[in-house]
Design a protein around this motif. Sequence first.
Motif, PDB file in Angstrom:
ATOM      1  N   ARG A 226       0.841  -1.201   0.000  1.00 33.54           N
ATOM      2  CA  ARG A 226       0.000   0.000   0.000  1.00 33.54           C
ATOM      3  C   ARG A 226       0.879   1.256   0.000  1.00 33.54           C
ATOM      4  NH1 ARG A 226      -2.660  -1.097   4.342  1.00 33.54           N
ATOM      5  NH2 ARG A 226      -3.852  -2.645   3.219  1.00 33.54           N
ATOM      6  N   HIS A 227       1.954   1.253   0.785  1.00 31.38           N
ATOM      7  CA  HIS A 227       2.889   2.386   0.831  1.00 31.38           C
ATOM      8  C   HIS A 227       3.405   2.686  -0.583  1.00 31.38           C
ATOM      9  CE1 HIS A 227       6.262   4.700   2.826  1.00 31.38           C
ATOM     10  NE2 HIS A 227       6.777   4.506   1.624  1.00 31.38           N
ATOM     11  N   GLU A 228       3.823   1.652  -1.275  1.00 32.15           N
ATOM     12  CA  GLU A 228       4.332   1.867  -2.648  1.00 32.15           C
ATOM     13  C   GLU A 228       3.198   2.271  -3.585  1.00 32.15           C
ATOM     14  OE1 GLU A 228       7.452   2.173  -2.874  1.00 32.15           O
ATOM     15  OE2 GLU A 228       7.808   1.324  -0.878  1.00 32.15           O
ATOM     16  N   GLY A 229       2.003   1.768  -3.330  1.00 30.97           N
ATOM     17  CA  GLY A 229       0.845   2.185  -4.131  1.00 30.97           C
ATOM     18  C   GLY A 229       0.556   3.672  -3.966  1.00 30.97           C
ATOM     19  N   ILE A 230       0.755   4.175  -2.762  1.00 23.43           N
ATOM     20  CA  ILE A 230       0.574   5.617  -2.532  1.00 23.43           C
ATOM     21  C   ILE A 230       1.594   6.387  -3.359  1.00 23.43           C
ATOM     22  CG2 ILE A 230       0.735   7.460  -0.796  1.00 23.43           C
ATOM     23  CD1 ILE A 230      -0.445   5.363   1.231  1.00 23.43           C
ATOM     24  N   HIS A 231       2.826   5.890  -3.451  1.00 23.51           N
ATOM     25  CA  HIS A 231       3.814   6.558  -4.317  1.00 23.51           C
ATOM     26  C   HIS A 231       3.372   6.506  -5.783  1.00 23.51           C
ATOM     27  CE1 HIS A 231       6.503   7.436  -1.122  1.00 23.51           C
ATOM     28  NE2 HIS A 231       6.982   6.210  -0.952  1.00 23.51           N
ATOM     29  N   MET A 232       2.733   5.441  -6.191  1.00 23.21           N
ATOM     30  CA  MET A 232       2.236   5.368  -7.578  1.00 23.21           C
ATOM     31  C   MET A 232       1.178   6.454  -7.811  1.00 23.21           C
ATOM     32  SD  MET A 232       3.328   2.065  -8.871  1.00 23.21           S
ATOM     33  CE  MET A 232       4.354   0.857  -8.036  1.00 23.21           C
TER      34      MET A 232
ATOM     35  N   GLY B 150      14.853  15.759   4.108  1.00 24.81           N
ATOM     36  CA  GLY B 150      15.317  14.444   4.526  1.00 24.81           C
ATOM     37  C   GLY B 150      14.308  13.383   4.138  1.00 24.81           C
ATOM     38  N   TYR B 151      14.603  12.141   4.423  1.00 24.75           N
ATOM     39  CA  TYR B 151      13.747  11.032   3.986  1.00 24.75           C
ATOM     40  C   TYR B 151      12.393  11.018   4.688  1.00 24.75           C
ATOM     41  CZ  TYR B 151      12.058   6.272   3.372  1.00 24.75           C
ATOM     42  OH  TYR B 151      11.268   5.192   3.116  1.00 24.75           O
ATOM     43  N   ARG B 152      12.382  10.960   6.012  1.00 30.30           N
ATOM     44  CA  ARG B 152      11.112  10.764   6.722  1.00 30.30           C
ATOM     45  C   ARG B 152      10.234  12.006   6.761  1.00 30.30           C
ATOM     46  NH1 ARG B 152       9.905   5.614   9.040  1.00 30.30           N
ATOM     47  NH2 ARG B 152       7.998   6.654   9.631  1.00 30.30           N
TER      48      ARG B 152
ATOM     49  N   PHE C   9       6.074  13.309   0.485  1.00 27.70           N
ATOM     50  CA  PHE C   9       5.658  12.073  -0.193  1.00 27.70           C
ATOM     51  C   PHE C   9       5.757  10.887   0.767  1.00 27.70           C
ATOM     52  CE2 PHE C   9       7.183  14.317  -4.170  1.00 27.70           C
ATOM     53  CZ  PHE C   9       5.919  14.527  -4.696  1.00 27.70           C
ATOM     54  N   GLU C  10       6.836  10.831   1.534  1.00 28.92           N
ATOM     55  CA  GLU C  10       6.993   9.737   2.500  1.00 28.92           C
ATOM     56  C   GLU C  10       6.042   9.890   3.677  1.00 28.92           C
ATOM     57  OE1 GLU C  10       8.395   7.021   1.991  1.00 28.92           O
ATOM     58  OE2 GLU C  10       9.587   7.561   0.254  1.00 28.92           O
ATOM     59  N   ARG C  11       5.824  11.117   4.116  1.00 33.15           N
ATOM     60  CA  ARG C  11       4.903  11.321   5.245  1.00 33.15           C
ATOM     61  C   ARG C  11       3.512  10.834   4.882  1.00 33.15           C
ATOM     62  NH1 ARG C  11       4.687  17.005   7.366  1.00 33.15           N
ATOM     63  NH2 ARG C  11       3.381  15.964   8.902  1.00 33.15           N
TER      64      ARG C  11
HETATM   65 ZN   LIG Z   1       8.156   5.521   0.550  1.00 33.92          ZN
END
Ligand SMILES: [Zn+2]
Length: 100
Positions: free
Chosen positions: A38-44, A68-70, A74-76
Amino acid sequence: MKIVYNRLLPFRGYAAMAFFGVILARRECRPLSASTVRHEGIHMAQAADCRGWILFYLRYLWYWLRYGYRRNPFEREAYENEQNADYLKNRKLCGWADYL
Ligand SMILES: [Zn+2]
């Protein structure tokens, strides 16, 4: 979503990454959890918001350098909603912008 398990990408310490519409996952992480998929789907969905992968990756890089990353918006969005099975059905356009 197509998942390609391999031993190179993503780098150690990460289970999976969205790569031009495919999920690349480390072999030792097989099978991926529903929340990771699902996390990767959100990036899609975010890439679709950005009108394609190149613009998504450029914007992702900019936010990564800046926050930064976190703390990258997009990551949040992906981390904060990966446990919600209905998130992608109800997600609003450019949902990541709420995390800026
Ligand atoms: Zn991610």
